[in-house]
Design a protein around this motif. Structure first.
Motif, PDB file in Angstrom:
ATOM      1  N   PRO A 435       0.850  -1.197   0.000  1.00 55.37           N
ATOM      2  CA  PRO A 435       0.000   0.000   0.000  1.00 55.37           C
ATOM      3  C   PRO A 435       0.879   1.237   0.000  1.00 55.37           C
ATOM      4  O   PRO A 435       1.699   1.417   0.897  1.00 55.37           O
ATOM      5  N   LEU A 436       0.741   2.065  -1.015  1.00 54.26           N
ATOM      6  CA  LEU A 436       1.559   3.277  -1.112  1.00 54.26           C
ATOM      7  C   LEU A 436       0.712   4.471  -0.696  1.00 54.26           C
ATOM      8  O   LEU A 436      -0.203   4.878  -1.410  1.00 54.26           O
ATOM      9  N   GLU A 437       1.012   5.017   0.478  1.00 54.98           N
ATOM     10  CA  GLU A 437       0.208   6.081   1.044  1.00 54.98           C
ATOM     11  C   GLU A 437       0.295   7.362   0.223  1.00 54.98           C
ATOM     12  O   GLU A 437       1.059   7.462  -0.728  1.00 54.98           O
ATOM     13  N   SER A 438      -0.477   8.367   0.656  1.00 54.69           N
ATOM     14  CA  SER A 438      -0.667   9.560  -0.158  1.00 54.69           C
ATOM     15  C   SER A 438       0.332  10.667   0.125  1.00 54.69           C
ATOM     16  O   SER A 438       0.069  11.825  -0.153  1.00 54.69           O
ATOM     17  N   TRP A 439       1.500  10.328   0.645  1.00 53.61           N
ATOM     18  CA  TRP A 439       2.567  11.322   0.728  1.00 53.61           C
ATOM     19  C   TRP A 439       3.766  10.792  -0.055  1.00 53.61           C
ATOM     20  O   TRP A 439       4.017   9.591  -0.093  1.00 53.61           O
ATOM     21  N   PRO A 440       4.498  11.664  -0.733  1.00 53.52           N
ATOM     22  CA  PRO A 440       5.496  11.219  -1.715  1.00 53.52           C
ATOM     23  C   PRO A 440       6.551  10.256  -1.182  1.00 53.52           C
ATOM     24  O   PRO A 440       6.877   9.271  -1.832  1.00 53.52           O
ATOM     25  N   SER A 441       7.099  10.538  -0.001  1.00 52.68           N
ATOM     26  CA  SER A 441       8.197   9.697   0.467  1.00 52.68           C
ATOM     27  C   SER A 441       7.739   8.336   0.941  1.00 52.68           C
ATOM     28  O   SER A 441       8.558   7.505   1.334  1.00 52.68           O
ATOM     29  N   ALA A 442       6.424   8.059   0.894  1.00 51.58           N
ATOM     30  CA  ALA A 442       5.948   6.732   1.284  1.00 51.58           C
ATOM     31  C   ALA A 442       6.541   5.641   0.404  1.00 51.58           C
ATOM     32  O   ALA A 442       6.706   4.507   0.841  1.00 51.58           O
ATOM     33  N   ALA A 443       6.871   5.983  -0.838  1.00 52.63           N
ATOM     34  CA  ALA A 443       7.452   4.995  -1.741  1.00 52.63           C
ATOM     35  C   ALA A 443       8.931   4.739  -1.460  1.00 52.63           C
ATOM     36  O   ALA A 443       9.493   3.761  -1.966  1.00 52.63           O
ATOM     37  N   ASN A 444       9.545   5.590  -0.645  1.00 54.66           N
ATOM     38  CA  ASN A 444      10.972   5.437  -0.379  1.00 54.66           C
ATOM     39  C   ASN A 444      11.325   4.041   0.104  1.00 54.66           C
ATOM     40  O   ASN A 444      12.376   3.486  -0.235  1.00 54.66           O
ATOM     41  N   ARG A 445      10.435   3.475   0.940  1.00 58.60           N
ATOM     42  CA  ARG A 445      10.787   2.195   1.551  1.00 58.60           C
ATOM     43  C   ARG A 445      10.968   1.094   0.530  1.00 58.60           C
ATOM     44  O   ARG A 445      11.561   0.054   0.831  1.00 58.60           O
ATOM     45  N   MET A 446      10.468   1.280  -0.685  1.00 63.69           N
ATOM     46  CA  MET A 446      10.667   0.286  -1.734  1.00 63.69           C
ATOM     47  C   MET A 446      12.021   0.421  -2.422  1.00 63.69           C
ATOM     48  O   MET A 446      12.445  -0.481  -3.149  1.00 63.69           O
ATOM     49  N   PHE A 447      12.717   1.528  -2.179  1.00 56.93           N
ATOM     50  CA  PHE A 447      13.934   1.826  -2.921  1.00 56.93           C
ATOM     51  C   PHE A 447      15.189   1.939  -2.062  1.00 56.93           C
ATOM     52  O   PHE A 447      16.299   1.774  -2.577  1.00 56.93           O
ATOM     53  N   VAL A 448      15.037   2.250  -0.764  1.00 54.48           N
ATOM     54  CA  VAL A 448      16.220   2.531   0.040  1.00 54.48           C
ATOM     55  C   VAL A 448      16.835   1.246   0.561  1.00 54.48           C
ATOM     56  O   VAL A 448      16.141   0.282   0.891  1.00 54.48           O
ATOM     57  N   GLN A 449      18.139   1.225   0.621  1.00 51.06           N
ATOM     58  CA  GLN A 449      18.880   0.029   1.017  1.00 51.06           C
ATOM     59  C   GLN A 449      18.496  -0.426   2.423  1.00 51.06           C
ATOM     60  O   GLN A 449      18.302   0.375   3.322  1.00 51.06           O
ATOM     61  N   ASP A 450      18.374  -1.723   2.607  1.00 50.21           N
ATOM     62  CA  ASP A 450      18.131  -2.384   3.889  1.00 50.21           C
ATOM     63  C   ASP A 450      16.697  -2.247   4.394  1.00 50.21           C
ATOM     64  O   ASP A 450      16.376  -2.746   5.482  1.00 50.21           O
ATOM     65  N   SER A 451      15.821  -1.593   3.658  1.00 51.28           N
ATOM     66  CA  SER A 451      14.422  -1.533   4.081  1.00 51.28           C
ATOM     67  C   SER A 451      13.783  -2.909   3.913  1.00 51.28           C
ATOM     68  O   SER A 451      14.030  -3.616   2.923  1.00 51.28           O
ATOM     69  N   ASN A 452      12.938  -3.305   4.882  1.00 54.09           N
ATOM     70  CA  ASN A 452      12.230  -4.578   4.773  1.00 54.09           C
ATOM     71  C   ASN A 452      11.335  -4.633   3.546  1.00 54.09           C
ATOM     72  O   ASN A 452      10.999  -5.715   3.063  1.00 54.09           O
ATOM     73  N   ASN A 453      10.920  -3.466   3.037  1.00 52.21           N
ATOM     74  CA  ASN A 453      10.027  -3.420   1.879  1.00 52.21           C
ATOM     75  C   ASN A 453      10.762  -3.262   0.559  1.00 52.21           C
ATOM     76  O   ASN A 453      10.133  -3.233  -0.495  1.00 52.21           O
ATOM     77  N   ASN A 454      12.076  -3.160   0.616  1.00 49.66           N
ATOM     78  CA  ASN A 454      12.874  -3.083  -0.603  1.00 49.66           C
ATOM     79  C   ASN A 454      13.052  -4.500  -1.137  1.00 49.66           C
ATOM     80  O   ASN A 454      14.112  -5.111  -1.024  1.00 49.66           O
ATOM     81  N   ARG A 455      11.958  -5.040  -1.701  1.00 44.61           N
ATOM     82  CA  ARG A 455      11.965  -6.438  -2.131  1.00 44.61           C
ATOM     83  C   ARG A 455      12.911  -6.695  -3.291  1.00 44.61           C
ATOM     84  O   ARG A 455      13.307  -7.832  -3.535  1.00 44.61           O
ATOM     85  N   ALA A 456      13.277  -5.638  -4.022  1.00 46.79           N
ATOM     86  CA  ALA A 456      14.235  -5.797  -5.116  1.00 46.79           C
ATOM     87  C   ALA A 456      15.679  -5.768  -4.613  1.00 46.79           C
ATOM     88  O   ALA A 456      16.603  -5.977  -5.398  1.00 46.79           O
ATOM     89  N   ILE A 457      15.853  -5.541  -3.333  1.00 47.74           N
ATOM     90  CA  ILE A 457      17.189  -5.406  -2.719  1.00 47.74           C
ATOM     91  C   ILE A 457      18.009  -4.402  -3.520  1.00 47.74           C
ATOM     92  O   ILE A 457      19.189  -4.617  -3.831  1.00 47.74           O
ATOM     93  N   LEU A 458      17.389  -3.311  -3.876  1.00 47.58           N
ATOM     94  CA  LEU A 458      18.025  -2.277  -4.683  1.00 47.58           C
ATOM     95  C   LEU A 458      19.009  -1.486  -3.835  1.00 47.58           C
ATOM     96  O   LEU A 458      18.684  -1.036  -2.737  1.00 47.58           O
ATOM     97  N   ASN A 459      20.205  -1.331  -4.316  1.00 52.53           N
ATOM     98  CA  ASN A 459      21.230  -0.529  -3.654  1.00 52.53           C
ATOM     99  C   ASN A 459      21.849   0.367  -4.712  1.00 52.53           C
ATOM    100  O   ASN A 459      22.875   0.052  -5.304  1.00 52.53           O
ATOM    101  N   ASP A 460      21.194   1.483  -4.985  1.00 47.58           N
ATOM    102  CA  ASP A 460      21.572   2.341  -6.099  1.00 47.58           C
ATOM    103  C   ASP A 460      21.771   3.762  -5.605  1.00 47.58           C
ATOM    104  O   ASP A 460      20.827   4.413  -5.160  1.00 47.58           O
ATOM    105  N   ASP A 461      22.987   4.249  -5.661  1.00 51.76           N
ATOM    106  CA  ASP A 461      23.311   5.582  -5.156  1.00 51.76           C
ATOM    107  C   ASP A 461      22.556   6.674  -5.910  1.00 51.76           C
ATOM    108  O   ASP A 461      22.216   7.714  -5.333  1.00 51.76           O
ATOM    109  N   HIS A 462      22.293   6.462  -7.193  1.00 52.12           N
ATOM    110  CA  HIS A 462      21.568   7.458  -7.994  1.00 52.12           C
ATOM    111  C   HIS A 462      20.153   7.639  -7.459  1.00 52.12           C
ATOM    112  O   HIS A 462      19.687   8.769  -7.263  1.00 52.12           O
TER     113      HIS A 462
END
Length: 532
Positions: A435-462
């Motif tokens: 569930p992606l809430e209605s504030w912009p940074s809610a999606a951060n957890r899908m992209f930031v390193q070590d987040s439990n919700n970063n299911r892609a295990i993305l570690n991208d400095d860009h």
């Protein structure tokens, strides 16, 4: 005796009961208004309710720690957040913090005034030290990547210092996925189960809880807000919709989450039952495919990821499960009503459904791999029918373009463990939802390193740099530029493939009251009650 704990150790109330016609539950989250007066429940004075209510859930919690648990239902009833987010008004409301404001113009020091007289479920007083302790130990990267330290002014006042500006940080503090406040003293005394102590309206009954099956809660009679009418709440895990329906018909449960497609007309045709839709209340869950960007077979093969993206027939996947309220994704991995959305014109790559183009990309993927594409492992939480159905559809669509996919079954705890500690060969793709809430940074957890919700295990400095720039600014033009850049990059690189926004539902006995059915799939059971 405490029951066996799962492999890896979120509830906002809203005004009104969506689609069920009930209007007698309290205001959002049971949280009291800014004037400090708690609203009445508007129930008849002479009403008598059953002391115990059992409801059926279709997904399991992963932890007794709100910082790690991925099940908002339990997090919301046991713990309180510092700030409440009203899903209907999309506004912030007082909770454990009665007031908050930024100190200065950099969005890096947040002052909080705390509610006095609150106690934890074990009787310990809630103070600023507990807030400091909770923030300092929180493993979720949405907090950990920004939190630096607290300056405690007194027991009920403190300044939260961030390592970098984040204008959305007050919203982060509302998130039932990870932001529940815990008792410092309990955690230090009992590292294993001390995190199970919160300030919420319900307390864990660990002596009677059977992990993986039945979760038992007792009413917190010292709760600072509106207290439930029910004295004992039982959440019983029943995987199949048909089994949940039978339990409801037999009055073994008062309600259950998620009605299977074939069970909807049965519920609607039974006058003793009520079919409830959460459409329009809370964020819709996005169902997606992600790639293991750490050590999966597609991690270093862009053409392979793009080929699978072009193979996804979103309409067909929706039809396979039969969600009549579902909305196809437009390609942006973003909340459907969240500001700063990217549009199709922002994307450089056309990854819309196109089998012939997908096959062309497969040939390029083979060239890049130096040979045939091996079988890809698709990981999913098989405790929900919607996930298993989607996996079978994805498997068939990949087969149509010459890619073999093996489905790996796991429960929610297993998925969390595997995506957090992935070893080569564990999995290559993942099917999941968020569930992606209605504030912009809610999606951060899908992209930031070590987040439990970063299911892609993305570690991208860009990506990290773009997110940090967007969060640090209060200028909407700057925020939009950077957030759109994130969405464009994720789309073109096919890190995540957004498929559709789902609608969620449930069913209850006609006499059951007080449940709020939400679109994120996590109904709010805090004030559930059944007339005696």
């Amino acid at each position: 005796m405490k029951k066996f704990l799962s492999l890896i150790l979120v509830m906002l109330m809203v005004v009104g009961l969506a689609a069920c016609g009930k209007t007698d539950q309290p205001a959002a989250g049971g949280q009291q208004p800014a004037d400090g007066q708690q609203p009445a429940q508007n129930t008849p004075a002479a009403a008598s309710y059953a002391e115990t209510v059992t409801v059926a859930i279709d997904v399991l919690p992963s932890s007794y720690d709100p910082g790690s648990n991925t099940f908002p239902i339990i997090n919301r009833i046991v713990y309180d957040e510092l700030i409440n987010y009203n899903k209907l008004t999309k506004e912030l409301e007082p909770a454990l913090a009665t007031a908050w404001e930024w100190v200065g113009d950099n969005c890096d020091v947040l002052h909080l005034d705390l509610r006095e007289g609150v106690t934890f479920q074990n009787g310990n007083p809630f103070t600023a030290e507990d807030v400091e302790f909770t923030l300092a130990r929180n493993p979720n990267t949405n907090i950990a990547d920004y939190y630096d330290h607290c300056e405690i002014i007194n027991d009920y006042s403190l300044d939260v210092h961030l390592s970098a500006g984040n204008s959305d940080f007050p919203y982060i503090l509302t998130n039932t996925l990870y932001a529940g406040v815990i008792d410092k003293e309990s955690c230090e005394a009992d590292p294993d189960y001390g995190t199970a102590i919160g300030t919420g309206p319900w307390a864990y009954d660990l002596d009677n809880t059977i992990d993986g099956d039945t979760y038992v809660f007792t009413r917190n009679d010292s709760y600072w807000g509106d207290k439930p009418e029910t004295k004992q709440l039982i959440l019983r895990y029943i995987k199949e919709s048909s089994s949940r329906l039978i339990a409801l018909q037999n009055k073994e449960v008062a309600a259950f989450m998620t009605v299977g497609e074939t069970d909807v007309p049965v519920v609607q045709g039974d006058s003793s039952l009520t079919y409830c839709s959460g459409a329009g209340v809370g964020p819709a869950k996005m169902y997606y495919i992600g790639f293991n960007m750490k050590n999966g077979k597609a991690a270093n093969n862009l053409y392979l990821r793009q080929a699978i993206a072009c193979a996804m027939n979103n309409a067909e996947i929706i039809a396979a499960y039969g969600d009549p309220g579902a909305v196809e994704s437009d390609g942006a991995f973003w909340g459907y009503d969240t500001p700063f959305r990217a549009s199709a014109s922002d994307f450089q790559e056309d990854l819309t459904f196109n089998v012939e183009h997908a096959k062309e990309l497969v040939e390029k993927a083979k060239e890049a791999a130096g040979g045939e594409i091996p079988t890809l492992k698709l990981l999913s939480n098989y405790s929900k029918t919607v996930n298993s159905t989607m996996c079978l559809a994805v498997q068939a669509q990949c087969k149509a373009i010459g890619i073999d996919v093996e489905i790996i079954e796991s429960d929610s705890a297993g998925v969390l463990a595997m995506t957090k500690y992935a070893e080569p060969g564990d999995y290559d793709m993942i099917q999941y939802n968020v569930p992606l809430e209605s504030w912009p940074s809610a999606a951060n957890r899908m992209f930031v390193q070590d987040s439990n919700n970063n299911r892609a295990i993305l570690n991208d400095d860009h990506v990290t740099d773009l997110l940090m720039k967007a969060a640090a600014s209060s200028d909407d033009s700057v925020r939009k530029e950077n957030y759109v850049a994130v969405q464009t990059y994720i789309h073109d690189q096919a890190v995540y493939i957004p498929v559709y926004y789902g609608s969620r539902d449930g069913a209850q006995l006609a006499e059951t009251e007080g449940i709020v059915w939400t679109n994120d799939g996590y109904p709010e059971f805090t004030y559930v009650r059944v007339p005696a």
